[in-house]
Write a protein that holds these residues in place. Structure first.
Motif, PDB file in Angstrom:
ATOM      1  N   THR A 103       0.952  -1.277  -0.167  1.00 12.24           N
ATOM      2  CA  THR A 103       0.134   0.034  -0.025  1.00 12.24           C
ATOM      3  C   THR A 103       0.819   1.345   0.043  1.00 12.24           C
ATOM      4  O   THR A 103       0.588   2.363  -0.497  1.00 12.24           O
ATOM      5  CB  THR A 103      -0.952   0.008   1.250  1.00 12.24           C
ATOM      6  OG1 THR A 103      -0.132   0.010   2.371  1.00 12.24           O
ATOM      7  CG2 THR A 103      -2.091  -1.060   1.261  1.00 12.24           C
TER       8      THR A 103
ATOM      9  N   LEU B  16      -7.765   1.820   0.065  1.00 15.18           N
ATOM     10  CA  LEU B  16      -6.636   1.171  -0.041  1.00 15.18           C
ATOM     11  C   LEU B  16      -6.865  -0.088   0.750  1.00 15.18           C
ATOM     12  O   LEU B  16      -7.398   0.002   1.724  1.00 15.18           O
ATOM     13  CB  LEU B  16      -5.438   1.774   0.633  1.00 15.18           C
ATOM     14  CG  LEU B  16      -4.494   2.729  -0.083  1.00 15.18           C
ATOM     15  CD1 LEU B  16      -3.851   3.602   0.796  1.00 15.18           C
ATOM     16  CD2 LEU B  16      -3.608   1.984  -1.134  1.00 15.18           C
TER      17      LEU B  16
ATOM     18  N   MET C 209      -5.989  -0.336  -4.981  1.00 15.86           N
ATOM     19  CA  MET C 209      -6.377   0.906  -4.517  1.00 15.86           C
ATOM     20  C   MET C 209      -7.377   1.140  -5.566  1.00 15.86           C
ATOM     21  O   MET C 209      -7.212   0.985  -6.723  1.00 15.86           O
ATOM     22  CB  MET C 209      -5.397   2.130  -4.669  1.00 15.86           C
ATOM     23  CG  MET C 209      -6.135   3.458  -4.269  1.00 15.86           C
ATOM     24  SD  MET C 209      -4.720   4.695  -3.844  1.00 15.86           S
ATOM     25  CE  MET C 209      -4.063   4.696  -5.544  1.00 15.86           C
TER      26      MET C 209
END
Length: 389
Positions: free
Chosen positions: A84, A209, A225
């Motif tokens: 992420t 996310l 995402m």
């Protein structure tokens, strides 16, 4: 219903362990092993042309599965990365470094964000407003005050706080306080696959996310995402995947980006984790297994766990130390705040020696719950707690 049979390979390697750390390192279901081999086979068959299958079949398939999971109206808006942090920083890199950047966040964000934003705050033009999540019962009011108190360029908030398991106020409850030009990122890593999530009404307004490492059960390496449609941000931190369809054209002139979520893509990565994630989501789909059903199963395990704690009456590990904002709706792990980091680490080691895997951060000890738990599993805690201090 017991789901243990779907995790045979992991259980065979840990037969005497009660694994209470799935919020950190989740067991992988057996379907992921076949998927890992499938990736190898596709790489061997396709060699350079394996990308045709990855981008032509596998990526769109997982995008569709995620759209179904999250009630998201535009599957093509999902973009993938190994973690992420890459995706987060691409959004941040869309802001000019020589211009003011005003960020609103909380004090309970995972290190991927909190470390990065602390570093960014060393720039004189970056201002970060941090709202304490505790006390939990007043957070929504204090968050609302922060939203109203100043303008922000970027808002970052978790769906479920990683250091407590408490569910944050959902973005829809405060979205109307945010100007349309403010970018919003919701960190769903500890919520996706655990808490029912409906992005349909915020799909064109927020970045969401998440990844496969926790409750999506597919291991590390496949984060994603959702990107609002018509997003025109131009991330400076960009890779060749971000304009994949134009690779055959002359690479001169202005930098172009894909017109979908892949405008935030990076570069070459190992897609074996995406294969594993596809296998998990396909398994859920074939079984008719929903996030709501998983959540109810976990809540049953949580009740069984608390019942054991109540019987044990341990002087340190008990309900009075449990962090929560109402247990009717809570994340898939419990966090107990003890008196010191030393007390927590000592207790965690003692539990590990008794065959109970947990994890901890500073003064907080965490117990996670998963599909592969049954209520009777927690009876082992009774004897273990009678021996630990």
């Amino acid at each position: 219903m017991s789901y243990k049979s779907h995790y045979r390979h992991f259980f065979e390697l840990h037969p005497q362990q009660l694994h209470c750390a799935p919020h950190s390192h989740h067991y992988w279901p057996d379907v992921t092993r076949k998927a890992q081999l499938e990736y190898w086979d596709d790489s061997a068959v396709g060699v350079d042309h394996k990308w045709d299958k990855i981008f032509g079949e596998k990526v769109p398939h997982v995008q569709q599965r995620l759209a179904q999971l999250l009630n998201y109206p535009a599957p093509e808006q999902f973009v993938f990365a190994p973690n992420t942090h890459e995706l987060l920083y691409r959004v941040i890199s869309a802001f000019a470094q020589d211009q003011p950047l005003r960020i609103l966040t909380t004090d309970s964000e995972f290190h991927s964000f909190s470390r990065q934003v602390r570093r960014l705050a060393e720039r004189p033009q970056v201002a970060v407003t941090v709202v304490a999540t505790e006390p939990f019962d007043s957070f929504a009011s204090r968050w609302s005050d922060a939203l109203a108190g100043a303008a922000h360029d970027l808002i970052f908030c978790s769906q479920v706080y990683f250091n407590s398991g408490v569910i944050a106020p959902w973005v829809e409850t405060w979205l109307d306080q945010v100007p349309s030009d403010t970018q919003i990122i919701i960190d769903g890593y500890h919520g996706c696959g655990a808490i029912e999530t409906d992005l349909s009404r915020v799909a064109d307004r927020v970045f969401y996310l998440a990844g496969s490492y926790k409750y999506l059960q597919a291991g590390e390496g496949c984060c994603f995402m959702s990107v609002p449609r018509d997003c025109s941000l131009r991330p400076e931190y960009t890779g060749w995947f971000a304009d994949f369809n134009s690779l055959a054209k002359p690479q001169q002139g202005p930098i172009d980006y894909a017109n979908d979520g892949f405008r935030f893509a990076g570069a070459t990565q190992d897609f074996s984790a995406l294969y594993r994630l596809a296998a998990v989501l396909d398994w859920w789909h074939q079984e008719g297994l929903t996030v709501a059903q998983i959540h109810r199963h976990v809540q049953t395990q949580q009740q069984a766990f608390l019942a054991v704690l109540d019987v044990a009456q341990h002087p340190v590990l008990n309900r009075s130390r449990l962090l929560h904002n109402g247990l009717a709706e809570h994340g898939h792990f419990y966090t107990f705040e003890l008196d010191s980091a030393e007390q927590v680490s000592e207790l965690a080691v003692q539990l590990q020696q008794a065959g109970i895997a947990t994890d901890y951060r500073y003064k907080r000890l965490r117990f996670g719950f998963a599909l592969y738990h049954d209520p009777e599993d927690f009876h082992v805690l009774t004897q273990a707690l009678s021996k630990v201090g």
